[in-house]
Design a protein around this motif. Structure first.
Motif, PDB file in Angstrom:
ATOM      1  N   THR A   2      36.485 -16.773 -64.883  1.00 17.30           N
ATOM      2  CA  THR A   2      37.236 -15.682 -65.504  1.00 17.30           C
ATOM      3  C   THR A   2      37.950 -14.870 -64.448  1.00 17.30           C
ATOM      4  N   PRO A   3      39.274 -14.637 -64.605  1.00 16.43           N
ATOM      5  CA  PRO A   3      39.992 -13.880 -63.585  1.00 16.43           C
ATOM      6  C   PRO A   3      39.498 -12.455 -63.491  1.00 16.43           C
ATOM      7  N   THR A   4      39.563 -11.908 -62.312  1.00 17.39           N
ATOM      8  CA  THR A   4      39.171 -10.524 -62.080  1.00 17.39           C
ATOM      9  C   THR A   4      40.353  -9.616 -62.397  1.00 17.39           C
ATOM     10  N   LEU A   5      40.250  -8.839 -63.452  1.00 19.45           N
ATOM     11  CA  LEU A   5      41.337  -7.953 -63.820  1.00 19.45           C
ATOM     12  C   LEU A   5      41.148  -6.640 -63.073  1.00 19.45           C
ATOM     13  N   VAL A   6      41.959  -6.424 -62.051  1.00 18.60           N
ATOM     14  CA  VAL A   6      41.824  -5.242 -61.206  1.00 18.60           C
ATOM     15  C   VAL A   6      43.116  -4.451 -61.245  1.00 18.60           C
ATOM     16  N   PRO A   7      43.041  -3.146 -61.065  1.00  7.20           N
ATOM     17  CA  PRO A   7      44.266  -2.355 -60.966  1.00  7.20           C
ATOM     18  C   PRO A   7      45.115  -2.860 -59.808  1.00  7.20           C
ATOM     19  N   HIS A   8      46.404  -2.962 -60.039  1.00  5.75           N
ATOM     20  CA  HIS A   8      47.302  -3.527 -59.027  1.00  5.75           C
ATOM     21  C   HIS A   8      48.071  -2.391 -58.362  1.00  5.75           C
ATOM     22  N   HIS A   9      47.521  -1.871 -57.248  1.00  3.62           N
ATOM     23  CA  HIS A   9      48.151  -0.804 -56.485  1.00  3.62           C
ATOM     24  C   HIS A   9      48.295  -1.289 -55.045  1.00  3.62           C
ATOM     25  N   PRO A  10      49.303  -2.118 -54.765  1.00  5.64           N
ATOM     26  CA  PRO A  10      49.373  -2.822 -53.476  1.00  5.64           C
ATOM     27  C   PRO A  10      49.316  -1.915 -52.251  1.00  5.64           C
ATOM     28  N   ALA A  11      50.067  -0.825 -52.246  1.00  3.55           N
ATOM     29  CA  ALA A  11      50.106   0.015 -51.050  1.00  3.55           C
ATOM     30  C   ALA A  11      48.739   0.642 -50.775  1.00  3.55           C
ATOM     31  N   ARG A  12      48.101   1.166 -51.815  1.00  7.28           N
ATOM     32  CA  ARG A  12      46.799   1.788 -51.601  1.00  7.28           C
ATOM     33  C   ARG A  12      45.729   0.753 -51.285  1.00  7.28           C
ATOM     34  N   ASP A  13      45.815  -0.418 -51.918  1.00 12.75           N
ATOM     35  CA  ASP A  13      44.857  -1.479 -51.593  1.00 12.75           C
ATOM     36  C   ASP A  13      45.039  -1.939 -50.147  1.00 12.75           C
ATOM     37  N   TRP A  14      46.283  -1.977 -49.676  1.00 13.43           N
ATOM     38  CA  TRP A  14      46.524  -2.314 -48.275  1.00 13.43           C
ATOM     39  C   TRP A  14      45.849  -1.292 -47.359  1.00 13.43           C
ATOM     40  N   ALA A  15      46.046  -0.021 -47.678  1.00 13.50           N
ATOM     41  CA  ALA A  15      45.493   1.043 -46.832  1.00 13.50           C
ATOM     42  C   ALA A  15      43.971   1.089 -46.887  1.00 13.50           C
ATOM     43  N   GLU A  16      43.384   0.847 -48.066  1.00 17.81           N
ATOM     44  CA  GLU A  16      41.949   1.027 -48.235  1.00 17.81           C
ATOM     45  C   GLU A  16      41.135  -0.236 -47.968  1.00 17.81           C
ATOM     46  N   ILE A  17      41.755  -1.412 -48.100  1.00 14.70           N
ATOM     47  CA  ILE A  17      41.004  -2.659 -47.966  1.00 14.70           C
ATOM     48  C   ILE A  17      41.514  -3.526 -46.816  1.00 14.70           C
ATOM     49  N   GLN A  18      42.806  -3.832 -46.820  1.00 14.09           N
ATOM     50  CA  GLN A  18      43.299  -4.924 -45.987  1.00 14.09           C
ATOM     51  C   GLN A  18      43.693  -4.527 -44.565  1.00 14.09           C
ATOM     52  N   GLU A  19      44.263  -3.356 -44.405  1.00 11.94           N
ATOM     53  CA  GLU A  19      44.836  -2.989 -43.106  1.00 11.94           C
ATOM     54  C   GLU A  19      43.799  -3.006 -41.988  1.00 11.94           C
ATOM     55  N   ARG A  20      42.575  -2.624 -42.293  1.00 14.28           N
ATOM     56  CA  ARG A  20      41.535  -2.546 -41.267  1.00 14.28           C
ATOM     57  C   ARG A  20      41.146  -3.913 -40.718  1.00 14.28           C
ATOM     58  N   MET A  21      41.503  -4.999 -41.428  1.00 17.37           N
ATOM     59  CA  MET A  21      41.164  -6.336 -40.933  1.00 17.37           C
ATOM     60  C   MET A  21      41.847  -6.630 -39.600  1.00 17.37           C
ATOM     61  N   LEU A  22      42.927  -5.927 -39.307  1.00 15.38           N
ATOM     62  CA  LEU A  22      43.682  -6.192 -38.087  1.00 15.38           C
ATOM     63  C   LEU A  22      43.342  -5.233 -36.953  1.00 15.38           C
ATOM     64  N   VAL A  23      42.311  -4.422 -37.122  1.00 11.20           N
ATOM     65  CA  VAL A  23      41.909  -3.497 -36.055  1.00 11.20           C
ATOM     66  C   VAL A  23      41.658  -4.218 -34.728  1.00 11.20           C
ATOM     67  N   PRO A  24      40.980  -5.381 -34.709  1.00 11.66           N
ATOM     68  CA  PRO A  24      40.797  -6.056 -33.420  1.00 11.66           C
ATOM     69  C   PRO A  24      42.116  -6.412 -32.739  1.00 11.66           C
ATOM     70  N   LEU A  25      43.130  -6.759 -33.523  1.00  6.00           N
ATOM     71  CA  LEU A  25      44.444  -7.063 -32.958  1.00  6.00           C
ATOM     72  C   LEU A  25      45.068  -5.818 -32.349  1.00  6.00           C
ATOM     73  N   TYR A  26      45.040  -4.709 -33.074  1.00  9.96           N
ATOM     74  CA  TYR A  26      45.603  -3.470 -32.551  1.00  9.96           C
ATOM     75  C   TYR A  26      44.915  -3.065 -31.251  1.00  9.96           C
ATOM     76  N   GLU A  27      43.597  -3.120 -31.257  1.00  6.79           N
ATOM     77  CA  GLU A  27      42.840  -2.719 -30.067  1.00  6.79           C
ATOM     78  C   GLU A  27      43.167  -3.626 -28.877  1.00  6.79           C
ATOM     79  N   ALA A  28      43.239  -4.933 -29.108  1.00  6.45           N
ATOM     80  CA  ALA A  28      43.518  -5.871 -28.019  1.00  6.45           C
ATOM     81  C   ALA A  28      44.887  -5.610 -27.405  1.00  6.45           C
TER      82      ALA A  28
END
Length: 241
Positions: A2-28
């Protein structure tokens, strides 16, 4: 499934979930360049501002630009007062360091223009996905290409971008940036926020894309329900002539 029906707020989801995945890249990158007090840094495609915030915490004077209006609004909320974030880069770029952590092959014309307006000797950093065999997220991203009915797009050719922009390469590196999520719903939201699935959503519908992302994530779901995808990103450092 069953698909996960989630609110689709791309900018906020980027800021709250995805952007931090690249912290090691920024630090390096910041370690490589010695970013700190006295550094003037401009973030091209700065998103919701996390990389700028990290540079500012090191003492750098920062500014940025991103074409996504919603991400720019979030960056302005989180960055210190006086930091300028716009939707288009300024005509003059009097900075020591210019970063493009989300480089694409299509950015070459803009990169050439940026190079002409940057000061001689400025460091320009381009970054993107590493080798596909070292990126667990790559099979998930192939879902976007299949649903949008086009061939999978390879990662950006960073070296060709540097050469095409008339920059002088001076270094490079690879950084492990695993994507880790609390669960499948969080992973779906984070991946949708990258923008990689926009064409797929237009070609089908959001619920279908969510369903197929979940299916592609199955090999990376751990027994406790969390999702873990090891990835490697590559960056190139060049100088303005």
């Amino acid at each position: 499934m069953t698909p996960t029906l989630v609110p689709h707020h791309p900018a906020r989801d980027w800021a709250e979930i995805q952007e931090r995945m690249l912290v090691p890249l920024y630090e390096a990158v910041y370690d490589h360049l010695g970013v700190g007090a006295g550094t003037r840094l401009f973030g091209l495609g700065c998103g919701s501002g996390l990389a700028l915030l990290m540079a500012a915490a090191r003492g750098a004077r920062v500014a940025g630009a991103d074409r996504d209006h919603a991400r720019v609004a979030l960056a302005r909320e989180r960055l210190p007062e006086g930091v300028t974030v716009t939707e288009e880069p300024p005509e003059d770029l009097p900075y020591d360091v210019i970063t493009a952590f989300h480089a694409t092959d299509g950015m070459l014309p803009g990169l050439r223009s940026l190079t002409r307006s940057a000061q001689p000797g400025a460091a320009v950093v381009l970054a993107g996905w590493g080798p596909s065999e070292r990126c667990a997220t790559e099979p998930v991203l192939r879902v976007a290409a299949r649903l949008a009915d086009h061939a999978p797009a390879p990662g950006p050719d960073l070296d060709a971008l540097v050469a095409g922009a008339g920059l002088r390469p001076v270094g490079s590196g690879r950084v492990a940036c695993p994507f880790g999520y609390a669960g499948e719903a969080s992973a779906v939201r984070g991946l949708l926020s990258t923008g990689a699935f926009e064409e797929a959503v237009r070609a089908t519908d959001l619920s279908q894309v969510e369903k197929e992302i979940e299916e592609a994530l199955a090999p990376y779901v751990r027994p406790d329900g969390t999702v873990w995808m090891p990835n490697v990103f590559r960056y190139v450092v060049a100088r303005v002539a």
